[in-house]
Design a protein around this motif. Structure first.
Motif, short mmCIF file in Angstrom:
data_model
loop_
_atom_site.label_atom_id
_atom_site.label_comp_id
_atom_site.label_asym_id
_atom_site.label_seq_id
_atom_site.Cartn_x
_atom_site.Cartn_y
_atom_site.Cartn_z
N UNK A 2 30.27 18.67 0.63
CA UNK A 2 30.77 19.71 1.53
C UNK A 2 29.93 19.77 2.80
N UNK A 3 30.60 20.01 3.92
CA UNK A 3 29.88 20.23 5.17
C UNK A 3 29.22 21.60 5.12
N UNK A 4 28.24 21.79 5.99
CA UNK A 4 27.51 23.05 6.05
C UNK A 4 28.46 24.22 6.32
N UNK A 5 29.38 24.05 7.24
CA UNK A 5 30.33 25.12 7.57
C UNK A 5 31.24 25.43 6.38
N UNK A 6 31.63 24.42 5.62
CA UNK A 6 32.46 24.64 4.43
C UNK A 6 31.69 25.40 3.36
N UNK A 7 30.39 25.10 3.24
CA UNK A 7 29.56 25.80 2.27
C UNK A 7 29.48 27.30 2.60
N UNK A 77 25.12 23.33 -3.71
CA UNK A 77 23.76 23.59 -3.25
C UNK A 77 23.80 23.91 -1.76
N UNK A 78 23.18 25.01 -1.35
CA UNK A 78 23.14 25.37 0.08
C UNK A 78 22.11 24.55 0.85
N UNK A 79 21.16 23.96 0.15
CA UNK A 79 20.14 23.18 0.85
C UNK A 79 20.74 21.91 1.40
N UNK A 80 20.25 21.53 2.56
CA UNK A 80 20.70 20.29 3.18
C UNK A 80 19.85 19.16 2.62
#
Length: 85
Positions: A2-7, A77-80
């Motif tokens: 998932x992309x950051x914005x999707x998360x 996971x929210x971490x990149x």
């Protein structure tokens, strides 16, 4: 992946669904507790409004939680993370 914005969109969706679920439980509690207050029915010498307001609300909250976990929540996971590590 998932992309950051999707998360963050998913996290916001989960938060909104949780607020709606909490409101639904509160409405159920009011309806089951106060709505049954005029009833003269008892179960094991306990008024029906106690069963509806306490046990019924607990069961409803469990049901709402199961629905949220099956239909709304996604494990991510929210971490990149860097690729290749």
């Amino acid at each position: 992946m998932m992309k950051r914005s999707e998360k963050f969109r998913q996290a916001n969706r989960e938060a909104l669904a949780t607020v709606i679920a909490a409101a639904a439980v509160i409405i159920f509690w009011c309806a089951a507790g106060f709505g049954l207050a005029d009833s003269d029915v008892t179960l094991w010498h306990t008024p029906l409004w106690v069963w509806g307001g306490c046990v019924g609300t607990w069961l409803f909250a469990v049901l709402v939680t199961v629905i949220l976990t099956k239909k709304v929540f996604i494990n991510f996971d929210l971490e990149e993370k860097e690729e290749g590590k």
